[in-house]
Scaffold this motif. Structure first.
Motif, PDB file in Angstrom:
ATOM      1  N   PHE A  17      13.366   0.401  -3.600  1.00 22.06           N
ATOM      2  CA  PHE A  17      13.135  -1.028  -3.394  1.00 22.06           C
ATOM      3  C   PHE A  17      14.396  -1.880  -3.491  1.00 22.06           C
ATOM      4  N   THR A  18      15.549  -1.273  -3.767  1.00 28.23           N
ATOM      5  CA  THR A  18      16.808  -2.005  -3.762  1.00 28.23           C
ATOM      6  C   THR A  18      17.841  -1.223  -2.957  1.00 28.23           C
ATOM      7  N   ARG A  19      18.980  -1.840  -2.739  1.00 24.49           N
ATOM      8  CA  ARG A  19      20.081  -1.171  -2.040  1.00 24.49           C
ATOM      9  C   ARG A  19      21.217  -0.831  -3.002  1.00 24.49           C
ATOM     10  N   LEU A  20      20.922  -0.800  -4.284  1.00 27.67           N
ATOM     11  CA  LEU A  20      21.922  -0.405  -5.260  1.00 27.67           C
ATOM     12  C   LEU A  20      22.240   1.086  -5.100  1.00 27.67           C
ATOM     13  N   PRO A  21      23.497   1.485  -5.168  1.00 28.19           N
ATOM     14  CA  PRO A  21      23.870   2.897  -4.961  1.00 28.19           C
ATOM     15  C   PRO A  21      23.595   3.775  -6.178  1.00 28.19           C
ATOM     16  N   LEU A  22      22.390   3.677  -6.712  1.00 30.55           N
ATOM     17  CA  LEU A  22      22.037   4.443  -7.902  1.00 30.55           C
ATOM     18  C   LEU A  22      21.948   5.935  -7.616  1.00 30.55           C
ATOM     19  N   TRP A  23      21.823   6.288  -6.344  1.00 30.77           N
ATOM     20  CA  TRP A  23      21.767   7.702  -5.979  1.00 30.77           C
ATOM     21  C   TRP A  23      23.057   8.431  -6.333  1.00 30.77           C
ATOM     22  N   ARG A  24      24.138   7.680  -6.500  1.00 26.45           N
ATOM     23  CA  ARG A  24      25.397   8.306  -6.898  1.00 26.45           C
ATOM     24  C   ARG A  24      25.313   8.862  -8.321  1.00 26.45           C
ATOM     25  N   LEU A  25      24.445   8.260  -9.122  1.00 25.73           N
ATOM     26  CA  LEU A  25      24.291   8.701 -10.511  1.00 25.73           C
ATOM     27  C   LEU A  25      23.227   9.775 -10.662  1.00 25.73           C
ATOM     28  N   HIS A  26      22.123   9.613  -9.915  1.00 24.80           N
ATOM     29  CA  HIS A  26      21.025  10.580 -10.034  1.00 24.80           C
ATOM     30  C   HIS A  26      20.137  10.464  -8.807  1.00 24.80           C
ATOM     31  N   GLN A  27      19.735  11.613  -8.251  1.00 23.17           N
ATOM     32  CA  GLN A  27      18.851  11.629  -7.091  1.00 23.17           C
ATOM     33  C   GLN A  27      17.529  12.283  -7.474  1.00 23.17           C
ATOM     34  N   PRO A  28      16.439  11.500  -7.585  1.00 27.03           N
ATOM     35  CA  PRO A  28      15.140  12.067  -7.962  1.00 27.03           C
ATOM     36  C   PRO A  28      14.592  12.985  -6.875  1.00 27.03           C
ATOM     37  N   PRO A  29      13.660  13.866  -7.220  1.00 21.50           N
ATOM     38  CA  PRO A  29      13.023  14.711  -6.210  1.00 21.50           C
ATOM     39  C   PRO A  29      12.078  13.909  -5.332  1.00 21.50           C
ATOM     40  N   VAL A  30      11.667  14.498  -4.222  1.00 20.22           N
ATOM     41  CA  VAL A  30      10.790  13.824  -3.260  1.00 20.22           C
ATOM     42  C   VAL A  30       9.504  13.341  -3.932  1.00 20.22           C
ATOM     43  N   SER A  31       8.950  14.156  -4.822  1.00 13.38           N
ATOM     44  CA  SER A  31       7.667  13.805  -5.435  1.00 13.38           C
ATOM     45  C   SER A  31       7.727  12.491  -6.192  1.00 13.38           C
ATOM     46  N   ALA A  32       8.903  12.121  -6.710  1.00 17.04           N
ATOM     47  CA  ALA A  32       9.034  10.872  -7.467  1.00 17.04           C
ATOM     48  C   ALA A  32       8.811   9.660  -6.578  1.00 17.04           C
ATOM     49  N   TYR A  33       9.133   9.775  -5.288  1.00 14.88           N
ATOM     50  CA  TYR A  33       8.999   8.639  -4.380  1.00 14.88           C
ATOM     51  C   TYR A  33       7.544   8.355  -4.016  1.00 14.88           C
ATOM     52  N   ARG A  34       6.657   9.304  -4.248  1.00 15.53           N
ATOM     53  CA  ARG A  34       5.247   9.072  -3.934  1.00 15.53           C
ATOM     54  C   ARG A  34       4.586   8.145  -4.953  1.00 15.53           C
ATOM     55  N   SER A  35       5.240   7.922  -6.080  1.00 15.75           N
ATOM     56  CA  SER A  35       4.664   7.056  -7.119  1.00 15.75           C
ATOM     57  C   SER A  35       5.489   5.794  -7.337  1.00 15.75           C
ATOM     58  N   VAL A  36       6.351   5.442  -6.378  1.00 20.11           N
ATOM     59  CA  VAL A  36       7.224   4.272  -6.587  1.00 20.11           C
ATOM     60  C   VAL A  36       6.441   2.970  -6.701  1.00 20.11           C
ATOM     61  N   VAL A  37       5.261   2.898  -6.071  1.00 23.45           N
ATOM     62  CA  VAL A  37       4.472   1.669  -6.141  1.00 23.45           C
ATOM     63  C   VAL A  37       4.049   1.370  -7.575  1.00 23.45           C
ATOM     64  N   GLU A  38       3.866   2.404  -8.381  1.00 21.69           N
ATOM     65  CA  GLU A  38       3.493   2.208  -9.784  1.00 21.69           C
ATOM     66  C   GLU A  38       4.598   1.518 -10.573  1.00 21.69           C
ATOM     67  N   TRP A  39       5.827   1.571 -10.046  1.00 23.79           N
ATOM     68  CA  TRP A  39       6.980   0.949 -10.712  1.00 23.79           C
ATOM     69  C   TRP A  39       7.537  -0.203  -9.897  1.00 23.79           C
ATOM     70  N   TRP A  40       6.812  -0.635  -8.887  1.00 20.73           N
ATOM     71  CA  TRP A  40       7.266  -1.727  -8.025  1.00 20.73           C
ATOM     72  C   TRP A  40       7.522  -3.015  -8.804  1.00 20.73           C
ATOM     73  N   PRO A  41       6.624  -3.438  -9.711  1.00 18.83           N
ATOM     74  CA  PRO A  41       6.911  -4.668 -10.475  1.00 18.83           C
ATOM     75  C   PRO A  41       8.162  -4.554 -11.339  1.00 18.83           C
ATOM     76  N   LEU A  42       8.472  -3.340 -11.811  1.00 21.97           N
ATOM     77  CA  LEU A  42       9.688  -3.166 -12.601  1.00 21.97           C
ATOM     78  C   LEU A  42      10.921  -3.460 -11.750  1.00 21.97           C
ATOM     79  N   ALA A  43      10.884  -3.031 -10.488  1.00 22.18           N
ATOM     80  CA  ALA A  43      11.955  -3.397  -9.567  1.00 22.18           C
ATOM     81  C   ALA A  43      12.002  -4.916  -9.397  1.00 22.18           C
ATOM     82  N   GLY A  44      10.828  -5.557  -9.503  1.00 20.85           N
ATOM     83  CA  GLY A  44      10.757  -7.015  -9.431  1.00 20.85           C
ATOM     84  C   GLY A  44      11.437  -7.692 -10.611  1.00 20.85           C
ATOM     85  N   TRP A  45      11.462  -7.027 -11.761  1.00 22.37           N
ATOM     86  CA  TRP A  45      12.210  -7.582 -12.901  1.00 22.37           C
ATOM     87  C   TRP A  45      13.691  -7.714 -12.535  1.00 22.37           C
ATOM     88  N   LEU A  46      14.194  -6.713 -11.804  1.00 25.89           N
ATOM     89  CA  LEU A  46      15.602  -6.738 -11.404  1.00 25.89           C
ATOM     90  C   LEU A  46      15.843  -7.737 -10.276  1.00 25.89           C
TER      91      LEU A  46
END
Length: 264
Positions: free
Chosen positions: A22-51
């Motif tokens: 949900f952002t364009r921050l280059p956080l993938w340089r620090l850690h790249q989650p597995p594909v399965s983690a992206y299927r639950s991103v909506v559960e953490w969508w409001p947390l991205a809204g905090w940022l």
């Protein structure tokens, strides 16, 4: 974006994937989650809204101390668009193009949404949205506008995430733009979503006290989200990522409109 087919996913991977998605921050340089983690991103969508809401609120409030207020509001809107890569604005434009030009044909609507070109409905939707957003924020004092942003962003994302729970995905994983289909969240996921979305709202209402019109703030955006959900269900019978982005922006905008009630 995900680059692994592994289903191994830790508790840390899911919120990290949401920040990447949900952002364009280059956080993938620090850690790249597995594909399965992206299927639950909506559960953490409001947390991205905090940022995203925090950055937008900070730019507006701090900018207003050294710049004309109108300039600070514009910079705040631009800051969030840059932080998200205009992800949700793209969804609003594509959704309006699809629903406006699809002529009631589900497959036609989906085809238009997937087209990268923007049409008349999309242009008009973005112009009207940005104009209303600017007018609402500019009508509020800087401190109140900043607090409203901090509350509205995660709250509207929490409400918009309900589309994933209530509707099936309108495409399949192969034809999805992101190649990811969001999973339906569990009871624990729903509670987590509620905490992320309601905690900033509770702080806003407590801080405003008698100065805030709390009843519309709580119920009007929820009603707007419900009627938008009914519209999407009738026209598509399911949701897309573009629909989620459009639902978020329109629900959030209704929050700001409520904040402006009684403001002179």
């Amino acid at each position: 974006m995900p680059n692994s087919a592994s289903d191994d996913c830790s508790w840390f991977d899911r919120p990290w994937a949401a920040m990447l998605f949900f952002t364009r921050l280059p956080l993938w340089r620090l850690h790249q989650p597995p594909v399965s983690a992206y299927r639950s991103v909506v559960e953490w969508w409001p947390l991205a809204g905090w940022l995203t809401g925090g950055v937008m609120a900070a730019v507006l409030y701090l900018g207003s101390t050294v710049l004309p207020y109108a300039v600070a509001v514009v910079l705040a809107i631009v800051a969030r668009m840059l932080l998200t890569g205009a992800l949700h604005e793209d969804g609003l434009a594509d959704s309006c193009d699809g629903f406006g030009g699809g002529a009631g044909n589900r497959e036609r609507i989906l085809a238009i949404m997937k087209d990268s070109h923007i049409g008349t409905y999309g242009v008009l939707a973005l112009l009207l949205y940005v104009a209303l957003l600017f007018a609402c924020l500019h009508a509020l004092p800087p401190s109140r506008a900043a607090l409203a942003i901090l509350a509205a962003d995660p709250y509207a994302k929490m409400l918009s995430a309900q589309a994933v729970q209530l509707l099936p995905y309108a495409r399949d994983e192969q034809t999805a733009k992101s190649r990811v289909v969001y999973r339906k969240y569990s009871l624990w996921g729903g509670l987590l979503l509620a905490v992320q979305g309601l905690l900033p709202l509770a702080f806003y209402l407590w801080w405003m006290g008698d100065g805030g019109c709390w009843e519309p703030l709580v119920f009007v955006p929820a009603l707007v989200q419900y009627f938008l959900y009914l519209y999407v269900r009738r026209r598509l019978g399911g949701y897309t990522g573009d629909c989620c982005g459009a639902l978020f922006l329109l629900t959030e905008l209704s929050f700001y409109l409520c904040c402006c009630v009684g403001v002179r």
